[in-house]
Design a protein around this motif. Structure first.
Motif, PDB file in Angstrom:
ATOM      1  N   ASP A  65     -29.718  -8.211 -35.039  1.00 38.40           N
ATOM      2  CA  ASP A  65     -29.094  -8.535 -33.757  1.00 38.40           C
ATOM      3  C   ASP A  65     -28.791  -7.275 -32.962  1.00 38.40           C
TER       4      ASP A  65
ATOM      5  N   GLY B  83     -37.900  -4.955 -25.788  1.00 41.85           N
ATOM      6  CA  GLY B  83     -37.263  -5.752 -26.832  1.00 41.85           C
ATOM      7  C   GLY B  83     -35.751  -5.671 -26.830  1.00 41.85           C
TER       8      GLY B  83
ATOM      9  N   ASN C 241     -34.364 -10.654 -28.733  1.00 42.44           N
ATOM     10  CA  ASN C 241     -34.683 -11.905 -29.417  1.00 42.44           C
ATOM     11  C   ASN C 241     -33.606 -12.366 -30.381  1.00 42.44           C
ATOM     12  N   SER C 242     -32.495 -11.658 -30.408  1.00 44.64           N
ATOM     13  CA  SER C 242     -31.361 -12.123 -31.211  1.00 44.64           C
ATOM     14  C   SER C 242     -30.845 -13.444 -30.633  1.00 44.64           C
ATOM     15  N   LYS C 243     -30.468 -14.365 -31.510  1.00 45.12           N
ATOM     16  CA  LYS C 243     -29.921 -15.647 -31.071  1.00 45.12           C
ATOM     17  C   LYS C 243     -28.416 -15.569 -30.830  1.00 45.12           C
TER      18      LYS C 243
ATOM     19  N   GLU D 216     -40.244  -5.111 -34.654  1.00 45.09           N
ATOM     20  CA  GLU D 216     -39.512  -6.280 -34.173  1.00 45.09           C
ATOM     21  C   GLU D 216     -39.790  -6.520 -32.692  1.00 45.09           C
ATOM     22  N   THR D 217     -39.829  -5.428 -31.944  1.00 49.78           N
ATOM     23  CA  THR D 217     -40.086  -5.546 -30.511  1.00 49.78           C
ATOM     24  C   THR D 217     -41.488  -6.076 -30.241  1.00 49.78           C
TER      25      THR D 217
ATOM     26  N   SER E 249     -43.441  -7.806 -32.170  1.00 47.55           N
ATOM     27  CA  SER E 249     -43.665  -9.158 -32.672  1.00 47.55           C
ATOM     28  C   SER E 249     -42.796 -10.202 -31.975  1.00 47.55           C
ATOM     29  N   SER E 250     -41.844  -9.726 -31.149  1.00 48.17           N
ATOM     30  CA  SER E 250     -40.890 -10.625 -30.466  1.00 48.17           C
ATOM     31  C   SER E 250     -40.070 -11.440 -31.457  1.00 48.17           C
ATOM     32  N   LYS E 251     -39.839 -10.885 -32.644  1.00 51.85           N
ATOM     33  CA  LYS E 251     -39.000 -11.543 -33.642  1.00 51.85           C
ATOM     34  C   LYS E 251     -37.914 -10.569 -34.077  1.00 51.85           C
ATOM     35  N   ALA E 252     -36.678 -10.924 -33.788  1.00 56.93           N
ATOM     36  CA  ALA E 252     -35.565 -10.038 -34.106  1.00 56.93           C
ATOM     37  C   ALA E 252     -35.032 -10.323 -35.495  1.00 56.93           C
ATOM     38  N   THR E 253     -35.258  -9.397 -36.405  1.00 61.31           N
ATOM     39  CA  THR E 253     -34.636  -9.495 -37.729  1.00 61.31           C
ATOM     40  C   THR E 253     -33.183  -9.067 -37.631  1.00 61.31           C
TER      41      THR E 253
END
Length: 478
Positions: free
Chosen positions: A144, A159, A374-376, A135-136, A138-142
């Protein structure tokens, strides 16, 4: 939904229009805050108007309308996409561990307080790191949030969100020693401590209290039998109890991180500081404390006071042997006291880690709750950290360890948790210190230090092994 606006006059030429965010539902509030931040504001939106009279009032009304409308539109947009997912926080924890149990036991209360559900995803220890690293990278947080081992901070730092300010100064002062330091990378606190741990001495209390053993030990060694506090006492006692199908103790010889930790604990007791990587991030394995630690472990092997198959033994195997009455003492993680006491009842005792020439020392094993960068849902995720800080006692009840001094103090006189005082003493010892915070630690530990320990225990020259390891680490770090 309630959005309220008010106007207050600060001066004749400066008028502030204030949109209060109080009493606005959380999703709307988050959207409005984002909008207002773009206008260089935080809790309130302020706009300067320089005109006077009705013209000024007209512009004020216009501005209020613009702000409220913009916020509402964005809020509705957010809530328009609202779904069960937008009101859910996803957390990744080690499956079957205390983090999972404590998270599940408090999820309903958090939902009742905030409206946010907690989705708990689990993974084995090794898989947990791999998922978060992916996740870190790829900069995409699955997810939170996650609960992580302190060793992973250097590799995951980019990340993770800073959690400075989540706890008040008084709350931070309630944390056990070294916990804030362990979670800080480049001056930023990246995790809220959940629990800390260290190795202590577990021993067969009934054997130490036996009068025949007391007499025989005094005759053989010239001093009273007592729970050992030094290397010399520990070695003598281990030799003494190696009889009648029982070994005095055991050491971790199994390949992997456990054996490295066991060796570094002896090294810090012998005076090693800034473990493995000293000043300027340079390896310091030439310090004599490291060779003294290996020599001491080899002395225990030579004495025959540990099981002959020590090269295949890890923490769990040794704990099982202790619980089955096959060894008299073990240096092990404090939380193992609970399972040993369950098997052996009041026959098991707990004492602080033993001391070398530099005093008591151990390697802490803390875990932390972190927010993925990257959590929203940064704001509500940090509220969850605050919430779980208040539930720290759950880790003591589940695992027998915690992060807060006040929780330790509450349980230290509870007979069921007889290991707590020993753990407190060990964690507070001057030589207790963290492993180096480097993203290369996994490679150093598994590819260089673990073979070093095994080769030394098999009889290789310790100074040669240390010299080779020193060079390998220098090559690895460049």
């Amino acid at each position: 939904m309630q959005i309220c606006g008010s106007v207050r006059e600060k001066s004749f030429t400066k008028l502030h229009i204030v949109v209060s965010l109080k009493n606005i539902c959380s999703p709307f509030k988050l959207c409005i805050e984002q909008t207002l931040k773009s206008q260089h504001t935080t809790q309130y939106a302020s706009f300067l108007v320089t005109e006077k009279g009705s013209k000024m009032k007209h512009k004020m009304q216009t501005l209020i309308s613009v702000v409220v409308t913009a916020a509402a539109v964005l809020s509705l947009a957010a809530c328009g996409s609202s779904s069960a997912e937008s009101k859910t926080l996803s957390i990744l924890v080690e499956g079957g561990g205390p983090a999972e149990k404590v998270a599940r036991s408090n999820a309903a209360e958090f939902e009742k307080e905030t409206g946010y559900k907690i989705n708990i995803d689990t993974s084995p220890y090794s898989g947990l790191y791999d998922k978060l690293k992916a996740e870190t990278d790829s900069s995409k947080a699955t997810h939170d949030l996650a609960v992580i081992d302190v060793l992973w901070f250097p590799a995951l730092a980019k990340g993770l969100s800073s959690v400075d300010g989540v706890l008040s100064s008084s709350e931070e002062s309630d944390l056990m020693p070294q916990l804030k330091e362990g979670g800080t990378i480049d001056g930023k606190l990246l995790g809220i401590p959940t629990w800390t741990n260290a190795k202590i001495l577990l021993y067969r209390k009934d054997l130490f209290e036996n009068e025949a053993n007391k007499t025989a030990f005094k005759e053989q060694y010239g001093y009273d039998l007592k729970v050992p506090t030094t290397w010399a006492e520990y070695r003598d006692t281990a030799k003494f109890f190696t009889k009648d199908d029982m070994y005095g103790t055991a050491i971790i010889g199994q390949t992997g991180a456990d054996s490295v930790t066991g060796w570094l604990e002896f090294a810090t007791q012998a005076g090693a500081n800034n473990l493995v990587l000293g000043k300027g991030n340079k390896p310091n394995l030439g310090d004599k404390a490291y060779s003294q630690a290996l020599d001491y472990m080899r002395d225990l092997v030579k004495d025959g006071s540990i099981p002959a198959d020590y090269l295949s033994l890890g923490t769990s195997e040794i704990s099982n042997m202790f619980n089955q009455g096959k060894i008299a003492m073990q240096l092990t993680w404090a939380h193992f006291y609970l399972s040993s006491a369950e098997e052996l009842g009041d026959k098991v005792g707990a004492a602080p880690m033993i001391a070398g020439s530099a005093g008591v020392g151990a390697i802490p094993g803390p875990w932390y709750e972190v927010v993925m960068k990257n959590s929203k849902k940064q704001d509500i995720a940090k509220k969850y950290l605050e919430f779980m800080y208040g539930k720290n006692e759950g880790y003591m009840e589940t695992l027998g360890v915690a992060a807060r001094k006040s929780v330790f103090a509450k349980y230290e006189d509870n007979a069921k948790y007889a290991h707590v005082k020993a753990l407190e003493t060990t964690l507070a010892a001057k030589q207790t210190q963290n492993r180096p915070a480097t993203k290369m630690w996994t490679e150093i530990e598994t590819e260089i230090l673990s073979p070093l320990v095994q080769n030394s225990l098999k009889g290789a020259n310790t100074k040669d092994e240390l010299s080779k390891a020193q060079q390998s680490i220098e090559d690895l770090l460049g």
